[in-house]
Motif scaffolding. Structure first.
Motif, PDB file in Angstrom:
ATOM      1  N   LYS A 193       6.114   0.930  -3.072  1.00 49.21           N
ATOM      2  CA  LYS A 193       6.688   1.942  -2.198  1.00 49.21           C
ATOM      3  C   LYS A 193       8.353   1.909  -2.310  1.00 49.21           C
ATOM      4  CE  LYS A 193       7.481   3.004   2.744  1.00 49.21           C
ATOM      5  NZ  LYS A 193       7.098   2.672   4.069  1.00 49.21           N
ATOM      6  N   SER A 253       1.838   0.048  -0.667  1.00 47.14           N
ATOM      7  CA  SER A 253       2.964  -0.054   0.648  1.00 47.14           C
ATOM      8  C   SER A 253       3.488  -1.546   0.878  1.00 47.14           C
ATOM      9  CB  SER A 253       2.243   0.333   1.862  1.00 47.14           C
ATOM     10  OG  SER A 253       0.771  -0.548   2.019  1.00 47.14           O
ATOM     11  N   GLN A 271       6.050   7.344  -2.008  1.00 52.46           N
ATOM     12  CA  GLN A 271       5.434   6.811  -0.595  1.00 52.46           C
ATOM     13  C   GLN A 271       3.784   6.771  -1.156  1.00 52.46           C
ATOM     14  OE1 GLN A 271       6.990   6.104   2.228  1.00 52.46           O
ATOM     15  NE2 GLN A 271       8.884   6.281   0.681  1.00 52.46           N
ATOM     16  N   PRO A 272       3.178   5.985  -0.184  1.00 57.70           N
ATOM     17  CA  PRO A 272       1.817   5.954  -0.363  1.00 57.70           C
ATOM     18  C   PRO A 272       1.206   7.281  -0.486  1.00 57.70           C
ATOM     19  CG  PRO A 272       2.428   4.184   1.097  1.00 57.70           C
ATOM     20  CD  PRO A 272       3.666   5.062   0.639  1.00 57.70           C
TER      21      PRO A 272
END
Lengths: 117, 112
Positions: free
Chosen positions: B15, B112, B81-82
């Motif tokens: 992330k 993450s 981002q995830p």
């Protein structure tokens, strides 16, 4: 943006039968395309379908196997004929070209997941 | 069909990292280069696109870099981002709105 729907969303069919996939767009579009996406693979163009003319097929795809109709500027169908397990794929409709909104981006439908037993 | 070569096949980043996906094309007649994002069970969604007269284009966290002389273009995802975990396809066509030639796709996983 264009909203594209496809029917059916998925189907399981027997070898030797045919399935017709419908693609409906919420606005008039010049060009519609049919793609195939085999499991875990990229997208391969089957044919280009323009209203009022015969569909143009890519190498390796023939009209007898994948007949296409384009009766108006918002609708098209793709038939997968005499199916075999090798036809198991996701079939995607996409639209492009200038339309009333003046944009020319190509959008894809959600796809039809076909499994042939 | 002319080929569009895409790499890597898969990519894992943390992330906040900046994954980079590269594509190369052969046909100099191509003049429209979009990137699509696809989640499982969904159709591809257009992310960003570029034409050869521009060397870079940014839309939000997504940036395309284009090198016309090398016939290469790449996608950068800033602050990944995830939720960016998906398969990304580059593509090319002779003009916007016409049939696309797709790369083989890159599966991105953002941890993450």
């Amino acid at each position: 943006s264009a909203v594209i729907s496809q029917k059916p969303s998925r189907d399981i069919c027997q070898r030797g039968t045919s399935l017709t996939i419908q693609c409906q767009v919420d606005s008039q579009v010049t060009m519609m395309f049919w793609y195939r996406q085999q499991p875990g693979q990229s997208l391969t163009l089957i044919a280009t379908a323009n209203q009022g003319s015969e569909a143009t097929y890519e190498s390796g795809f023939v009209i007898d196997k994948f007949p296409i109709s384009r009766p108006n500027l918002t609708f098209s169908t793709l038939t997968v004929s005499n199916m075999s397990p090798e036809d198991s794929s996701i079939y995607l409709c996409s639209v492009g070209g200038l339309w009333l909104a003046g944009t020319d981006t190509q959008y894809f439908g959600p796809g039809t997941r076909l499994t042939v037993l | 069909q002319q080929q569009v070569k895409q790499s890597p096949q898969s990519l894992i980043v943390q992330k906040g990292g900046i994954p980079i996906i590269n594509c190369a094309y052969e046909n100099t007649a191509f003049d429209y280069f979009p990137w699509y994002q696809q989640f499982p069970g969904k159709g591809p969604a257009l992310l960003i696109a570029i034409r050869p007269d521009v060397s870079e284009k940014k839309e939000g966290r997504f940036t395309i870099s284009f090198n016309k002389s090398a016939k290469q273009f790449s996608l950068h995802i800033m602050d990944s981002q995830p939720g960016d975990s998906a398969t990304y396809f580059c593509a090319a066509s002779r003009q916007a709105g016409t049939a696309l030639i797709f790369g083989k796709g890159t599966t991105l996983s953002v941890s993450s």
